[in-house]
Design a protein around this motif. Structure first.
Motif, short mmCIF file in Angstrom:
data_model
loop_
_atom_site.label_atom_id
_atom_site.label_comp_id
_atom_site.label_asym_id
_atom_site.label_seq_id
_atom_site.Cartn_x
_atom_site.Cartn_y
_atom_site.Cartn_z
N GLY A 177 0.78 -1.23 0.00
CA GLY A 177 0.00 0.00 0.00
C GLY A 177 0.81 1.27 0.00
N VAL A 178 1.93 1.27 -0.76
CA VAL A 178 2.77 2.46 -0.87
C VAL A 178 3.04 2.73 -2.34
CG1 VAL A 178 3.89 2.09 1.36
CG2 VAL A 178 4.91 1.12 -0.71
N PRO A 179 3.45 3.96 -2.70
CA PRO A 179 3.80 4.23 -4.10
C PRO A 179 5.06 3.46 -4.51
CG PRO A 179 3.36 6.26 -2.89
CD PRO A 179 3.46 5.18 -1.87
N ALA A 180 5.12 3.05 -5.76
CA ALA A 180 6.33 2.42 -6.28
C ALA A 180 7.52 3.36 -6.10
CB ALA A 180 6.15 2.07 -7.75
N GLY A 181 8.64 2.81 -5.70
CA GLY A 181 9.84 3.61 -5.45
C GLY A 181 10.00 4.06 -4.02
N THR A 182 8.97 3.86 -3.18
CA THR A 182 9.06 4.22 -1.77
C THR A 182 10.20 3.44 -1.10
OG1 THR A 182 6.69 4.67 -1.60
CG2 THR A 182 7.85 4.22 0.45
N PRO A 183 11.06 4.10 -0.32
CA PRO A 183 12.11 3.35 0.37
C PRO A 183 11.51 2.38 1.39
CG PRO A 183 12.60 5.70 0.33
CD PRO A 183 11.18 5.55 -0.12
N LEU A 184 11.88 1.11 1.28
CA LEU A 184 11.47 0.09 2.23
C LEU A 184 12.69 -0.40 2.99
CD1 LEU A 184 9.18 -2.12 -0.06
CD2 LEU A 184 8.46 -0.27 1.48
N LEU A 185 12.44 -1.02 4.13
CA LEU A 185 13.52 -1.72 4.83
C LEU A 185 13.59 -3.13 4.25
CD1 LEU A 185 15.62 -1.93 7.11
CD2 LEU A 185 13.80 -2.86 8.54
N GLY A 186 14.70 -3.44 3.61
CA GLY A 186 14.91 -4.78 3.08
C GLY A 186 15.70 -5.62 4.07
N VAL A 187 15.17 -6.78 4.41
CA VAL A 187 15.81 -7.66 5.38
C VAL A 187 16.01 -9.04 4.75
CG1 VAL A 187 15.63 -8.76 7.65
CG2 VAL A 187 14.71 -6.45 7.30
N GLU A 188 17.18 -9.58 4.90
CA GLU A 188 17.46 -10.96 4.53
C GLU A 188 17.88 -11.68 5.80
OE1 GLU A 188 20.40 -10.45 1.57
OE2 GLU A 188 19.03 -9.41 0.21
N ARG A 189 17.21 -12.75 6.13
CA ARG A 189 17.51 -13.40 7.40
C ARG A 189 17.59 -14.91 7.23
NH1 ARG A 189 12.24 -13.78 11.39
NH2 ARG A 189 11.17 -15.39 10.19
N THR A 190 18.35 -15.52 8.10
CA THR A 190 18.50 -16.97 8.12
C THR A 190 18.22 -17.46 9.53
OG1 THR A 190 20.24 -16.77 6.46
CG2 THR A 190 20.03 -18.89 7.56
N LEU A 191 17.40 -18.50 9.64
CA LEU A 191 17.10 -19.14 10.91
C LEU A 191 17.83 -20.47 10.97
CD1 LEU A 191 14.73 -17.13 10.33
CD2 LEU A 191 13.30 -18.59 11.73
N THR A 192 18.64 -20.66 11.98
CA THR A 192 19.38 -21.90 12.12
C THR A 192 18.89 -22.69 13.32
OG1 THR A 192 21.09 -20.77 13.39
CG2 THR A 192 21.44 -20.98 11.02
N GLY A 193 18.94 -24.01 13.20
CA GLY A 193 18.55 -24.87 14.30
C GLY A 193 19.66 -25.01 15.31
N PRO A 194 19.39 -25.70 16.41
CA PRO A 194 20.42 -25.90 17.44
C PRO A 194 21.67 -26.60 16.92
CG PRO A 194 18.24 -26.46 18.28
CD PRO A 194 18.08 -26.26 16.80
N ASP A 195 21.51 -27.40 15.84
CA ASP A 195 22.67 -28.10 15.28
C ASP A 195 23.44 -27.26 14.27
OD1 ASP A 195 20.83 -28.03 13.24
OD2 ASP A 195 20.83 -30.19 12.84
N GLY A 196 23.00 -26.01 14.05
CA GLY A 196 23.69 -25.13 13.12
C GLY A 196 23.19 -25.21 11.70
N ARG A 197 22.30 -26.15 11.41
CA ARG A 197 21.76 -26.26 10.06
C ARG A 197 20.70 -25.19 9.83
NH1 ARG A 197 20.90 -32.79 9.01
NH2 ARG A 197 23.07 -33.40 9.40
N VAL A 198 20.58 -24.76 8.58
CA VAL A 198 19.61 -23.73 8.24
C VAL A 198 18.21 -24.33 8.23
CG1 VAL A 198 18.88 -22.07 6.50
CG2 VAL A 198 21.32 -22.45 6.91
N LEU A 199 17.31 -23.74 9.00
CA LEU A 199 15.91 -24.14 8.99
C LEU A 199 15.14 -23.41 7.90
CD1 LEU A 199 14.93 -24.19 12.79
CD2 LEU A 199 15.20 -26.16 11.27
N ALA A 200 15.40 -22.13 7.76
CA ALA A 200 14.65 -21.32 6.80
C ALA A 200 15.45 -20.07 6.46
CB ALA A 200 13.29 -20.93 7.36
N ALA A 201 15.25 -19.59 5.24
CA ALA A 201 15.84 -18.32 4.80
C ALA A 201 14.70 -17.45 4.30
CB ALA A 201 16.86 -18.55 3.69
#
Length: 253
Positions: free
Chosen positions: A191-215
């Protein structure tokens, strides 16, 4: 200012997702200058039509990261990630689900998840209200076997709550963030105009064993960010290594 693709019948969500993954690969390159794979290679690698590839490349060019060339696009700049900010969805609000589908992980995503290229993974996408009263467009990728566990729970709540209901509790969250202009698809959904500055986030969730659960790739309206509360140094270093590995699949020519 970004404008909608002039190519008819382009699926805006596909173009946005390809743009997001190519952006991750460009950000991880040790050398800024180089060429992306050609359009036909990207079509095969990402499983999308040429119109979606061209629209994704146009978005990256508008952002100033690429320069079109006669055979392929040249990388001329890297995205800026000055922060370590995450975004928290309001646990009391039901998100608007957009897609829950299976895909074969392209090279960039496979490296990010730590699985072989072409591995089946689950893509979960929604628009959620945030704890700060704003909105965030979320695209999450989950590889097997965690994907199978996630499919056992109804898609009725924030992604992090779905993980908990599937007994997939991350041991650490690694996030990097920076400004991203709203492409036409994300702009419409937020619901914003095209070109509006957004906060872009890239995140990784890792399990207790260090393996990636989700990106995940998140695009939030201004003022909706909060510091990530579970960023563990050891897991962060492990995840950062996985993220930087994504750059290696795009060799310069």
């Amino acid at each position: 200012m970004p404008v909608p693709s002039p190519i008819p019948r382009v699926r805006a969500s596909d173009a946005r997702r390809v743009r997001d993954l190519l952006r991750i690969a460009i950000a991880g390159r040790s050398r800024i200058r180089g060429l992306l794979p050609r359009e036909d290679e990207l079509m095969i690698g990402y499983g999308v039509p040429r119109s979606s590839v061209r629209a994704a490349l146009a978005l990256l060019s508008e952002e100033g990261l690429l320069r079109p060339g006669p055979a392929a696009h040249r990388i001329v700049a890297k995205p800026d990630y000055p922060g370590r900010i995450s975004v928290v969805a309001d646990p009391g609000e039901r998100p608007r689900p957009l897609e829950r589908s299976g895909i074969a992980a392209p090279d960039v995503l496979a490296a990010w998840l730590g699985v072989p290229a072409g591995s089946p993974c689950l893509r979960v996408e929604c628009v959620a209200r945030t704890a700060g009263g704003g909105a965030v467009l979320e695209t999450h990728y989950v590889a097997a076997p965690a994907a199978a566990d996630l499919l056992t729970v109804p898609d009725t709540g924030p992604f992090d709550r779905l993980l908990a209901e599937a007994h997939l509790r991350p041991g650490a969250i690694r996030a990097r963030s920076g400004p991203v202009p709203a492409d036409p698809d994300a702009a419409t959904l937020l619901g914003v105009p095209a070109g509006t500055p957004l906060l872009g986030v890239e995140r990784t969730l890792t399990g207790p064993d260090g393996r990636v659960l989700a990106a995940g790739v998140l695009r939030a309206r201004p003022g909706t960010a909060v510091p990530s509360a579970r960023d563990h140094p050891e897991s962060s270093a492990r995840t950062a290594s996985s993220e930087s590995a994504s750059a290696g699949v795009l060799s310069g020519r």
